[in-house]
Design an enzyme around this catalytic site. Structure first.
Site, PDB file in Angstrom:
ATOM      1  N   GLU A  99       0.893  -1.173   0.000  1.00  0.00           N
ATOM      2  CA  GLU A  99       0.000   0.000   0.000  1.00  0.00           C
ATOM      3  C   GLU A  99       0.914   1.201   0.000  1.00  0.00           C
ATOM      4  O   GLU A  99       1.543   1.507   1.003  1.00  0.00           O
ATOM      5  CB  GLU A  99      -0.930  -0.029   1.222  1.00  0.00           C
ATOM      6  CG  GLU A  99      -2.064   0.985   1.136  1.00  0.00           C
ATOM      7  CD  GLU A  99      -1.704   2.336   1.740  1.00  0.00           C
ATOM      8  OE1 GLU A  99      -1.360   3.254   0.963  1.00  0.00           O
ATOM      9  OE2 GLU A  99      -1.779   2.472   2.964  1.00  0.00           O
ATOM     10  N   CYS A 155      -2.026   8.934   3.071  1.00  0.00           N
ATOM     11  CA  CYS A 155      -2.002   8.463   1.679  1.00  0.00           C
ATOM     12  C   CYS A 155      -3.341   8.692   0.997  1.00  0.00           C
ATOM     13  O   CYS A 155      -3.391   8.937  -0.208  1.00  0.00           O
ATOM     14  CB  CYS A 155      -1.652   6.975   1.638  1.00  0.00           C
ATOM     15  SG  CYS A 155       0.031   6.605   2.182  1.00  0.00           S
TER      16      CYS A 155
END
Length: 463
Positions: free
Chosen positions: A227, A261
């Site tokens: 990720e 993020c």
């Protein structure tokens, strides 16, 4: 290993690093523990992860304060993060057995065929500093409950959080070796991945770190989940509720001091509502309170480290020098600590950092587009593909636009967020694989095909 409070510059704690001998001992203990843990009944694994959730709730203020001191997030957000970690523990305490039960598949008469989900072994988690508890517990919840054992290499600026997480599992009653913190630097990760005792690795972090981990794991034929970064578009169409979009947009850009993020980073706004959105959005950004993250009234604390703020400001300066307009902010605050104000950029030229790179701080890039088609092109004009937010009151249009956006997640009339019940992850340079939900628990298991037939009916009479 030393952690510093970014809001004060004071030392939060000092910890002894693990040397090669200590890492070897912990890997061996994890391997030996796995041989027992994988055979522990799923009901017991579920009970223990549920106990971990209780430990988190009972100590949420303590753990929240630790996060705030080590990386600077506002205290109320840190406490909410601990509560979310308890939620993911509760979720797998309730659903792990359901997700791991055998999947029976009809094939031939008098044959029992099914897929079983069996653990892989020791899994290394390389985790970032921005959500120091949540990132780790969204790994722990599914993977430890599935029967794997975990080893954590946390970011070097949050060692206190790393040790506290291990203590949570110890207090919950997990056997020693089921989850182990390794206090090591990034230079040690490669050798750990190469160790034959490790079966898989997951990383949440930067694109370069992801590429390095994937390369090492690939050479050693080990499963990975990555990720990585995101430059999430926040698309505002002509029929959107502009005030709601602008208010939520400011929150989506500045959550966790802008260091997320899945924070909205590129605001793609239709020309019909551009002026209204920009005015309201800029006002909302300006209204956010910057200050001591321990204060209840603070919306935005410091950046986690001085070097991170310097990198962010360099991206802003390069973009402005290329032609971008500063509507708000744009300069570090005149303080000893690394505080960067909410910043809004417009007129952003192609090829500039504000257009092409992930800005990991409270800096918003706002683009004016003339059509829905252009909005989709602009949204997809990035190497990243983590999340996206679309704002429209037309549900059918929302689905059509969402289907065209290249990302792992799309939220309509809402900011992008993680939820234990839904798979989390991205595409393109944002990585691969999924965390959370039943999809997350299936990432690090052996999906074993089982075929059981009556030998007396086997073709060819094989006995």
């Amino acid at each position: 290993m030393e952690s510093l409070n970014p809001a004060t510059g004071e030392v939060v704690g000092t910890y002894d690093d693990d040397d090669g001998s200590s890492v070897d001992e912990k890997l061996q203990r994890a391997t030996e523990t796995y041989d027992e843990w994988r055979h522990t009944p799923i009901e017991e694994r579920q009970r223990l992860i549920g106990e971990a959730g209780d430990v988190l709730r009972d100590n949420k203020e303590e753990y929240g304060e630790l996060m705030t001191k080590e990386m600077g997030k506002p205290l109320d957000a840190a406490i909410s993060e601990v509560e979310k970690c308890a939620w993911v523990c509760d979720y797998y305490a309730e659903h792990a057995a359901e997700f791991l039960q055998d999947e029976h598949i009809g094939t031939e008469a008098e044959v029992e065929s099914y897929v079983s989900y069996e653990p892989l072994g020791p899994v290394l988690a390389v985790m970032p500093w921005n959500f120091p508890f949540w990132q780790v517990f969204r790994f722990i919840g599914p993977n430890i409950t599935a029967g794997n054992v975990g080893l954590l290499k946390h970011a070097s600026n949050v060692p206190g959080c790393a040790m506290a997480i291990q203590e949570v599992l110890e207090e919950a009653g997990f056997p020693e070796g089921v989850f182990t913190t390794l206090l090591v630097g990034s230079e040690t990760v490669e050798s750990i991945i190469e160790d034959d005792r490790l079966e898989a690795v997951t990383l949440t972090g930067s694109e370069p770190a992801g590429r390095a981990v994937a390369e090492t794991a690939g050479k050693n034929l080990k499963k990975t989940v990555l990720e990585l970064g995101g430059s999430d578009p926040f698309v505002v169409l002509p029929d959107a509720d502009v005030e709601d979009a602008a208010t939520t947009g400011a929150q989506a850009r500045c959550i966790n001091n802008g260091q997320s993020c899945i924070a909205a980073k590129r605001f793609v706004v239709h020309e019909d509502v551009y002026d209204e959105f920009l005015e309201t959005f800029t006002d909302e950004m300006e209204s956010l309170t910057i200050g001591d993250p321990m204060d209840d009234d603070t919306d935005i604390g410091p950046q986690a480290r001085e070097d991170l703020m310097e990198d962010l400001h360099e991206q802003v300066e390069v973009s402005v020098n290329a032609g971008a307009t500063v509507e708000l902010g744009g300069e570090p605050l005149d303080r000893d600590e690394p505080y960067y104000p909410p910043t809004v950029l417009t007129d952003i030229p192609e090829g500039s950092p504000a257009a092409d790179e992930e800005l990991f701080g409270p800096v918003a890039s706002v683009f004016n587009v003339s059509s829905t088609e252009e909005a989709i092109r602009r949204a997809n004009d990035t190497t990243y593909g983590l999340g996206a937010s679309v704002w429209t009151q037309d549900k059918q249009q929302a689905k059509e636009v969402a289907n065209e956006i290249e990302s792992g997640m799309v939220f309509v009339n809402e900011l992008v967020k993680s939820d234990p019940r839904l798979p989390f992850g991205g595409v393109k340079d944002s990585g691969y694989g999924r965390e959370l939900s039943k999809h997350g628990i299936h990432e690090f298991v052996n999906k074993k095909t089982m075929w059981l037939s009556d030998v007396s009916h086997s073709e060819g009479g094989v006995e």
